[in-house]
Design a protein around this motif. Structure first.
Motif, PDB file in Angstrom:
ATOM      1  N   ALA A  11       0.829  -1.052   0.130  1.00 37.72           N
ATOM      2  CA  ALA A  11      -0.100  -0.166   0.082  1.00 37.72           C
ATOM      3  C   ALA A  11       0.755   1.444   0.092  1.00 37.72           C
ATOM      4  O   ALA A  11       0.562   2.235  -0.678  1.00 37.72           O
ATOM      5  CB  ALA A  11      -0.971  -0.145   1.192  1.00 37.72           C
ATOM      6  N   VAL A  12       2.272   1.125   0.697  1.00 41.29           N
ATOM      7  CA  VAL A  12       2.952   2.462   0.906  1.00 41.29           C
ATOM      8  C   VAL A  12       3.483   2.607  -0.718  1.00 41.29           C
ATOM      9  O   VAL A  12       3.570   3.932  -1.236  1.00 41.29           O
ATOM     10  CB  VAL A  12       3.820   2.048   1.758  1.00 41.29           C
ATOM     11  N   LEU A  14       2.171   1.862  -3.393  1.00 37.57           N
ATOM     12  CA  LEU A  14       0.770   1.923  -4.345  1.00 37.57           C
ATOM     13  C   LEU A  14       0.487   3.450  -4.001  1.00 37.57           C
ATOM     14  O   LEU A  14      -0.106   4.185  -5.084  1.00 37.57           O
ATOM     15  CB  LEU A  14      -0.198   1.090  -4.172  1.00 37.57           C
ATOM     16  N   ILE A  15       0.778   4.007  -2.777  1.00 42.47           N
ATOM     17  CA  ILE A  15       0.408   5.310  -2.636  1.00 42.47           C
ATOM     18  C   ILE A  15       1.368   6.250  -3.160  1.00 42.47           C
ATOM     19  O   ILE A  15       1.181   7.380  -3.778  1.00 42.47           O
ATOM     20  CB  ILE A  15       0.436   5.727  -0.874  1.00 42.47           C
ATOM     21  N   GLY A  16       2.711   5.971  -3.348  1.00 42.67           N
ATOM     22  CA  GLY A  16       3.703   6.595  -3.891  1.00 42.67           C
ATOM     23  C   GLY A  16       3.851   6.764  -5.299  1.00 42.67           C
ATOM     24  O   GLY A  16       4.303   7.644  -5.879  1.00 42.67           O
ATOM     25  N   PRO A  18       1.407   6.918  -7.827  1.00 41.81           N
ATOM     26  CA  PRO A  18       0.758   8.012  -8.432  1.00 41.81           C
ATOM     27  C   PRO A  18       1.423   9.330  -8.282  1.00 41.81           C
ATOM     28  O   PRO A  18       1.390   9.911  -9.205  1.00 41.81           O
ATOM     29  CB  PRO A  18      -0.634   7.981  -7.929  1.00 41.81           C
ATOM     30  N   ILE A  19       1.996   9.661  -7.355  1.00 45.99           N
ATOM     31  CA  ILE A  19       2.617  10.864  -6.970  1.00 45.99           C
ATOM     32  C   ILE A  19       3.944  11.058  -7.712  1.00 45.99           C
ATOM     33  O   ILE A  19       4.301  12.278  -8.431  1.00 45.99           O
ATOM     34  CB  ILE A  19       2.946  11.144  -5.492  1.00 45.99           C
ATOM     35  N   PHE A  59       6.582  14.445   1.324  1.00 46.79           N
ATOM     36  CA  PHE A  59       5.831  13.564   1.151  1.00 46.79           C
ATOM     37  C   PHE A  59       6.659  12.090   1.152  1.00 46.79           C
ATOM     38  O   PHE A  59       6.247  11.157   1.922  1.00 46.79           O
ATOM     39  CB  PHE A  59       4.880  13.676  -0.114  1.00 46.79           C
ATOM     40  N   LEU A  63       6.613   8.628   3.548  1.00 44.15           N
ATOM     41  CA  LEU A  63       6.370   7.362   3.222  1.00 44.15           C
ATOM     42  C   LEU A  63       7.719   6.471   3.329  1.00 44.15           C
ATOM     43  O   LEU A  63       7.349   5.362   3.674  1.00 44.15           O
ATOM     44  CB  LEU A  63       6.056   7.275   1.550  1.00 44.15           C
ATOM     45  N   ILE A 134      -3.155  13.762   9.258  1.00 40.28           N
ATOM     46  CA  ILE A 134      -1.847  13.082   9.403  1.00 40.28           C
ATOM     47  C   ILE A 134      -0.917  13.433  10.447  1.00 40.28           C
ATOM     48  O   ILE A 134      -0.426  12.526  11.085  1.00 40.28           O
ATOM     49  CB  ILE A 134      -1.252  12.908   8.039  1.00 40.28           C
TER      50      ILE A 134
END
Length: 159
Positions: A11-12, A14-16, A18-19, A59, A63, A134
């Motif tokens: 998940a980490v 997959l969050i990074g 797109p950025i 960001f 992460l 956050i």
């Protein structure tokens, strides 16, 4: 690697992803589009783009710290000062992102006034409040973890 944290580590990433795609593909495309349009608002859009690029740095630091925190959990080292330090770094990064977007709010306002689109201001506010949530969550976890470590060290001494 334990199965419990494997999903979170994925998940980490997959969050990074797109950025990274946004920083490598999306924002340069937007900058070129603004440059070709000969718009009077180019300076405003460029300012927002600069803030977006700068905010990508904390960001990705956050992460990476989240990934380190999951690694500590894998090694049964979750209740340690290293975990507290990782949460503190995540909190500072989230605060930095919030402050960057607070500083950029006048640019969002100018863009919203010219385009007659008040939703642009809401987009800026989402960045601010998302990062603030956050930061608060990381601060609460940091405090709880610090208290748990203190209780654990007291119990270890009372054998």
């Amino acid at each position: 690697m334990k199965r419990e944290t494997l999903f979170l580590k994925i998940a980490v990433f997959l969050i990074g992803a797109p950025i990274v795609a946004l920083c490598v593909l999306g924002l340069p495309w937007l900058a070129m589009d603004v440059a070709e349009s000969d718009s009077k608002l180019a300076y405003v859009v460029y300012g927002i783009l600069v803030v977006m690029y700068i905010s990508a740095i904390p960001f990705f630091i956050a992460l990476f710290q989240a990934f380190k925190l999951l690694s500590f959990i894998d090694k049964n080292n979750a209740f340690s000062e290293l975990s507290v330090k990782a949460l503190k770094t995540i909190k500072k990064c989230a605060i930095a992102i919030s402050l960057l977007y607070v500083a950029a709010m006048p640019l969002f306002y100018i863009l919203a006034e010219v385009d007659d689109a008040p939703g642009i201001i809401l987009i800026g506010m989402i960045f601010i409040f998302g990062a603030a949530v956050i930061a608060v969550f990381a601060a609460v976890l940091q405090k709880l973890l610090k208290n748990a470590i203190d209780i654990k060290s007291e119990n270890d001494l009372t054998v």
